[in-house]
Write a protein that holds these residues in place. Structure first.
Motif: not given
Length: 296
Positions: A223-229
Motif C-alpha cells: 500500500t505504501q508503494d502504491i502511494g509512493r508511485a
C-alpha cells in the motif's frame, strides 16, 4: 476475531497523513513555478485545510480528518488531498454490503475503523490530465484489509503520457510480485468503467480492494508503494503539459469529459457511497467532483 491492531492502525493513519503532506508540497511547488500561459498571472495556488468531523448515530464523536483543497490556481483548477480516520458501528445497509463482500461476523459485531487518503486533481490546462488516487486500511473485529490505487483521466490523451503513468505503477509494484501489476491493472480497467456510457472514465491505472494476505507488514508495504508511485507517475505529466497552448474547443472537450467523471463518482464509486452512508462530512466526500462540467 482480529486483535485491536492499535499499533498498526496508528502507523497506517500516520503514513496516509505523511503522504498527503508530501503531495501537497509538490503541488504547491508546481503552482509556484508556473510562469507562462493564460493563468500565469493568477496568484500561486495554496491548499486550504479544513478539519472534518464524523458523528455516530447517537451524536458521539467518531473520528474525522483533514480536507486539503486548492481552488483556482495557476496549474490546478481544483485539487483535493483529503485524509480521514473514522470509527464506529456500521449501519444495516453497510453491514449487508460488507457481508455480501465476504466480511464475516457483521451481524454480531459491526464495529469498524477506517483510515485513508483520497486525491482528485482537475487541471486548468485541458492538455494536462486529471488524476485520482486513494489508499486506505479498513478494520473490523473479524477482518482487516487494504485497498485503493490510482488512475489517469486525460480529456486529451497522449500515448506517451499513458505509457509513463503505467510504467511507474509497474516499477513500484514489481518488487511485490511480477503478477501484481497485470492483475491490479485489469482490476482498475473493470472498476473504473462507466456501464451506462459503455466506456472507461480514463486510461486506467491500478486498483485493489479487500487486500489481505494475512501478512499485515507485507500488505502495508504494498500500500505504501502504491502511494509512493503517485508523484513519479503523475508530476512529470503535469510539467510536460502545463505550458501547452489550448483552444476553446480543447476546454469544451475537457468540460464534457468532466461530466463523465462526475457521473462515475456519483453513481458507481464505492468510496463515495461509503462516505455518504456512514455520516462523514459530505463536502469532503464530494471533493472529487469537478468545479465545472458540461453535458451535451
Amino acid at each position: 476475531m482480529t486483535e485491536t491492531m492499535d499499533s498498526e492502525k496508528a502507523r497506517a493513519s500516520a503514513w496516509f497523513e505523511g503522504l498527503r503532506d508530501t503531495i501537497v508540497a509538490a503541488f504547491e511547488g508546481l503552482e509556484a513555478t508556473q510562469s507562462t500561459g493564460p493563468t500565469a498571472g493568477l496568484p500561486a495556488g495554496r491548499f486550504e485545510r479544513t478539519v472534518t468531523r464524523r458523528s455516530s448515530d447517537d451524536g458521539s464523536e467518531a473520528g474525522g480528518g483533514v480536507m486539503s483543497v486548492m481552488r483556482g490556481g495557476r496549474v490546478f483548477e481544483k485539487v483535493g488531498v483529503n485524509t480521514s480516520t473514522v470509527h464506529g458501528v456500521l449501519g444495516e445497509a453497510a453491514q449487508r454490503a460488507m457481508a455480501a463482500r465476504g466480511v464475516p461476523g457483521m451481524d454480531s459485531d459491526p464495529r469498524f475503523w477506517a483510515s485513508g487518503i483520497s486525491l482528485v486533481a482537475h487541471m486548468q490546462n485541458p492538455h494536462a490530465p486529471a488524476v485520482h488516487m486513494n489508499t486506505r486500511m479498513f478494520w473490523t473485529p473479524h477482518a482487516w484489509w487494504f485497498g485503493g490505487g490510482s488512475d489517469l483521466n486525460p480529456c486529451i490523451e497522449y500515448a506517451e503520457d499513458t505509457a509513463h503513468f503505467h510504467d511507474q505503477q509497474r516499477a513500484h509494484l514489481d518488487p511485490h510480485g511480477a503478477d501484481l501489476y497485470p492483475r491490479l491493472k485489469a482490476w482498475a480497467d473493470e472498476y473504473f468503467y462507466i456501464p451506462h456510457r459503455n466506456r472507461a472514465r480514463g486510461v486506467g491505472g491500478i486498483f485493489m480492494d479487500d487486500h489481505c494476505t494475512g501478512n499485515w507488514e507485507a500488505d502495508f508495504s504494498l500500500t505504501q508503494d502504491i502511494g509512493r508511485a503517485f508523484l513519479p507517475a503523475y508530476q512529470p505529466l503535469v510539467e510536460r503539459r502545463r505550458d501547452t497552448a489550448w483552444t476553446e474547443a480543447d476546454k469544451d472537450t475537457q468540460l464534457i469529459h468532466r461530466g463523465l467523471y462526475a457521473e462515475y463518482n456519483l453513481v458507481y464509486d464505492r468510496g463515495t457511497k461509503f462516505g455518504l452512508t456512514t455520516g462523514h462530512d459530505a463536502n469532503a466526500v464530494l471533493m472529487s467532483l469537478p468545479p465545472l462540467a458540461k453535458w451535451v
